[in-house]
Design an enzyme around this catalytic site. Sequence first.
Site, PDB file in Angstrom:
ATOM      1  N   GLU A 282     -32.664 -27.559 -21.317  1.00  0.00           N
ATOM      2  CA  GLU A 282     -31.470 -28.063 -20.632  1.00  0.00           C
ATOM      3  C   GLU A 282     -31.795 -29.219 -19.698  1.00  0.00           C
ATOM      4  O   GLU A 282     -31.052 -30.203 -19.635  1.00  0.00           O
ATOM      5  CB  GLU A 282     -30.824 -26.936 -19.837  1.00  0.00           C
ATOM      6  CG  GLU A 282     -30.314 -25.779 -20.675  1.00  0.00           C
ATOM      7  CD  GLU A 282     -30.029 -24.568 -19.824  1.00  0.00           C
ATOM      8  OE1 GLU A 282     -28.888 -24.412 -19.362  1.00  0.00           O
ATOM      9  OE2 GLU A 282     -30.966 -23.770 -19.596  1.00  0.00           O
TER      10      GLU A 282
ATOM     11  N   HIS B 255     -25.791 -21.508 -18.954  1.00  0.00           N
ATOM     12  CA  HIS B 255     -26.879 -21.691 -19.924  1.00  0.00           C
ATOM     13  C   HIS B 255     -26.355 -21.581 -21.351  1.00  0.00           C
ATOM     14  O   HIS B 255     -26.670 -22.417 -22.213  1.00  0.00           O
ATOM     15  CB  HIS B 255     -27.967 -20.651 -19.683  1.00  0.00           C
ATOM     16  CG  HIS B 255     -29.032 -20.634 -20.735  1.00  0.00           C
ATOM     17  ND1 HIS B 255     -29.915 -21.662 -20.924  1.00  0.00           N
ATOM     18  CD2 HIS B 255     -29.334 -19.702 -21.697  1.00  0.00           C
ATOM     19  CE1 HIS B 255     -30.737 -21.383 -21.924  1.00  0.00           C
ATOM     20  NE2 HIS B 255     -30.403 -20.199 -22.409  1.00  0.00           N
TER      21      HIS B 255
ATOM     22  N   LYS C 108     -40.221 -16.122 -29.456  1.00  0.00           N
ATOM     23  CA  LYS C 108     -40.118 -15.533 -28.119  1.00  0.00           C
ATOM     24  C   LYS C 108     -41.172 -14.467 -27.847  1.00  0.00           C
ATOM     25  O   LYS C 108     -41.488 -14.200 -26.693  1.00  0.00           O
ATOM     26  CB  LYS C 108     -38.733 -14.889 -27.950  1.00  0.00           C
ATOM     27  CG  LYS C 108     -37.566 -15.811 -28.236  1.00  0.00           C
ATOM     28  CD  LYS C 108     -37.289 -16.739 -27.082  1.00  0.00           C
ATOM     29  CE  LYS C 108     -36.678 -15.991 -25.929  1.00  0.00           C
ATOM     30  NZ  LYS C 108     -36.349 -16.896 -24.814  1.00  0.00           N
TER      31      LYS C 108
ATOM     32  N   GLU D   3     -38.354 -20.210 -19.472  1.00  0.00           N
ATOM     33  CA  GLU D   3     -37.006 -19.733 -19.198  1.00  0.00           C
ATOM     34  C   GLU D   3     -37.027 -18.995 -17.872  1.00  0.00           C
ATOM     35  O   GLU D   3     -37.736 -17.987 -17.721  1.00  0.00           O
ATOM     36  CB  GLU D   3     -36.497 -18.819 -20.313  1.00  0.00           C
ATOM     37  CG  GLU D   3     -36.185 -19.564 -21.605  1.00  0.00           C
ATOM     38  CD  GLU D   3     -35.436 -18.728 -22.620  1.00  0.00           C
ATOM     39  OE1 GLU D   3     -34.901 -19.309 -23.567  1.00  0.00           O
ATOM     40  OE2 GLU D   3     -35.378 -17.483 -22.454  1.00  0.00           O
TER      41      GLU D   3
ATOM     42  N   GLU E   3     -35.854 -16.517 -15.428  1.00  0.00           N
ATOM     43  CA  GLU E   3     -35.085 -15.281 -15.506  1.00  0.00           C
ATOM     44  C   GLU E   3     -35.514 -14.324 -14.400  1.00  0.00           C
ATOM     45  O   GLU E   3     -36.538 -14.517 -13.741  1.00  0.00           O
ATOM     46  CB  GLU E   3     -35.292 -14.587 -16.861  1.00  0.00           C
ATOM     47  CG  GLU E   3     -35.021 -15.462 -18.075  1.00  0.00           C
ATOM     48  CD  GLU E   3     -35.033 -14.676 -19.377  1.00  0.00           C
ATOM     49  OE1 GLU E   3     -34.855 -13.429 -19.332  1.00  0.00           O
ATOM     50  OE2 GLU E   3     -35.211 -15.296 -20.442  1.00  0.00           O
TER      51      GLU E   3
ATOM     52  N   ASP F 294     -33.951  -8.518 -23.689  1.00  0.00           N
ATOM     53  CA  ASP F 294     -33.621  -9.783 -23.023  1.00  0.00           C
ATOM     54  C   ASP F 294     -32.155 -10.099 -23.284  1.00  0.00           C
ATOM     55  O   ASP F 294     -31.712 -10.111 -24.444  1.00  0.00           O
ATOM     56  CB  ASP F 294     -34.512 -10.906 -23.548  1.00  0.00           C
ATOM     57  CG  ASP F 294     -34.414 -12.162 -22.696  1.00  0.00           C
ATOM     58  OD1 ASP F 294     -34.195 -12.039 -21.481  1.00  0.00           O
ATOM     59  OD2 ASP F 294     -34.568 -13.263 -23.235  1.00  0.00           O
TER      60      ASP F 294
ATOM     61  N   ASP G 243     -39.570 -15.972 -19.676  1.00  0.00           N
ATOM     62  CA  ASP G 243     -39.602 -15.619 -21.093  1.00  0.00           C
ATOM     63  C   ASP G 243     -39.896 -16.888 -21.889  1.00  0.00           C
ATOM     64  O   ASP G 243     -38.996 -17.564 -22.380  1.00  0.00           O
ATOM     65  CB  ASP G 243     -38.265 -15.015 -21.508  1.00  0.00           C
ATOM     66  CG  ASP G 243     -38.348 -14.299 -22.841  1.00  0.00           C
ATOM     67  OD1 ASP G 243     -39.427 -13.760 -23.148  1.00  0.00           O
ATOM     68  OD2 ASP G 243     -37.347 -14.272 -23.572  1.00  0.00           O
TER      69      ASP G 243
ATOM     70  N   THR H 229     -44.323 -13.118 -22.348  1.00  0.00           N
ATOM     71  CA  THR H 229     -43.302 -13.019 -21.310  1.00  0.00           C
ATOM     72  C   THR H 229     -44.018 -12.692 -20.009  1.00  0.00           C
ATOM     73  O   THR H 229     -44.677 -11.652 -19.918  1.00  0.00           O
ATOM     74  CB  THR H 229     -42.269 -11.921 -21.622  1.00  0.00           C
ATOM     75  OG1 THR H 229     -41.624 -12.217 -22.870  1.00  0.00           O
ATOM     76  CG2 THR H 229     -41.220 -11.829 -20.528  1.00  0.00           C
TER      77      THR H 229
ATOM     78  N   GLN I  65     -38.213 -20.923 -32.913  1.00  0.00           N
ATOM     79  CA  GLN I  65     -36.977 -20.147 -32.778  1.00  0.00           C
ATOM     80  C   GLN I  65     -35.824 -20.792 -33.551  1.00  0.00           C
ATOM     81  O   GLN I  65     -35.040 -20.104 -34.205  1.00  0.00           O
ATOM     82  CB  GLN I  65     -36.605 -20.024 -31.302  1.00  0.00           C
ATOM     83  CG  GLN I  65     -35.343 -19.207 -31.049  1.00  0.00           C
ATOM     84  CD  GLN I  65     -34.990 -19.142 -29.579  1.00  0.00           C
ATOM     85  OE1 GLN I  65     -35.777 -19.519 -28.716  1.00  0.00           O
ATOM     86  NE2 GLN I  65     -33.805 -18.660 -29.271  1.00  0.00           N
TER      87      GLN I  65
ATOM     88  N   ARG J 115     -39.139 -23.435 -28.904  1.00  0.00           N
ATOM     89  CA  ARG J 115     -37.804 -23.780 -29.371  1.00  0.00           C
ATOM     90  C   ARG J 115     -37.771 -24.157 -30.854  1.00  0.00           C
ATOM     91  O   ARG J 115     -36.795 -23.861 -31.551  1.00  0.00           O
ATOM     92  CB  ARG J 115     -37.255 -24.942 -28.538  1.00  0.00           C
ATOM     93  CG  ARG J 115     -37.143 -24.660 -27.042  1.00  0.00           C
ATOM     94  CD  ARG J 115     -36.144 -23.586 -26.741  1.00  0.00           C
ATOM     95  NE  ARG J 115     -35.974 -23.395 -25.296  1.00  0.00           N
ATOM     96  CZ  ARG J 115     -35.256 -22.431 -24.742  1.00  0.00           C
ATOM     97  NH1 ARG J 115     -34.636 -21.555 -25.521  1.00  0.00           N
ATOM     98  NH2 ARG J 115     -35.154 -22.329 -23.428  1.00  0.00           N
TER      99      ARG J 115
END
Length: 429
Positions: free
Chosen positions: A375, A144, A264, A210, A212, A137, A244, A268, A251, A248
């Site tokens: 975000e 971002h 993470k 996320e 992606e 990844d 993904d 996925t 992590q 938070r």
Amino acid sequence: MSDSTTDPSLSSFLDVDANHPFPIQNLPYGVFTPPASTVPRVGVAIGDHVLDLAVLNEEGALDVPEIRDAHPFAQGTLNAFMDLGTSAWTTTRNELQRLLRADTPKLRDDTSLRERVLHPRTDVSLQLPVDIGDYTDFYSSKQHARNVGTMFRGPENALKDNWVHLPVGYHGRASSVILSGQDVQRPCGQTRPDADEPPIYGPSQLLDFELETGFFVGDGNDLGSPIPIDEASDHIFGMVLVNDWSARDIQGWEYEPLGPFLGKSFATTISPWVVPMEALEPFRTDGPSQDPEPLDYLQADGDAAYDITLEVGLQTPSMADPHTVCRTNFRYLYWTMRQQLAHHTVNGCNVRPGDLLASGTISGPTEDSYGSMLELSWRGEEPVSLPGDERRSFLNDGDRVVMRGYAQGDGYRIGFGTAEGTVRPAPCA
């Protein structure tokens, strides 16, 4: 630019609406199990149908010498076909389009063959399309990276010194890559909500998506032999959507000094159809300007970004349909797929057919184009408003996330389908 396989005037003998994600110009590959069978095989999506390539090849209807004796479609994954390389991919795509064209009678007028090789998509069971050996990844969206860096380090230190010199990435966990539609269990782990207290164990409270994309490696390279950037395109088979999922809080506690790990690796999600790069050729475009100029091994001529619209819908248990919370574009990625692959192998690392390389969260320049709840809610300080007076800072149990992507052509659309999943409660709750 376009070639004969992406000509907007091409039409199939099957009825495909102009806004359908799978027209004859697309023909994405996947793995499916047909009705009344337990044996998966390779197919392509065309309109609301799946074309069975295994049976088509067995019947001698595919005039492709590279696959005639290799039988890559009578497999439960795409790996064998991807390993054949660009010549076989191109020849197969050309032959499939010829068979599906409105003016080609071979399949159109053979009722018996059509019944054996064309299945309504609602009647088949889709499988994970690739045996993914390794998963990497990246962190390739400058907006971002700047957003996240600003939240945690302030705007003056938002980007680390290396970010504009190389595609930052980390090795993910291939075993937990799952197919769109599979539920995602909220992970348990160690967090430290109070910096003045010891860490605690329990369910993640800051679960996130996320947005992606990812690409699958086709033909790989030998250990010790890097892939030059001007040859990288020959090693990229096709693209999928990627969510993904991220915890938070897990992590945030674990990632120093080595980076993402348990926050993470729990799930996925990828979309089931792999869009071939040839289908996306007309949508190549320029990406963001790169300053400073990358080192020589990361420099390549020509447009290397793609104009692909990406959207995220969030559906809470009280909502009838997903509500769009993010709309962005693949072209905002700072580091390209070619640069990612060249950098991944510059040290001699070998990649193999089926390896998945993901983009990292794709965020655009406006607040509604940010590709994560972190975000969109700005670290939870500005919750996202949803229909029915609901709000979300991060994901709740029962929330469903639906990602979509498409490239809009002249009278046709190259779609990716969806990458979706619903959050289920943590077992440690």
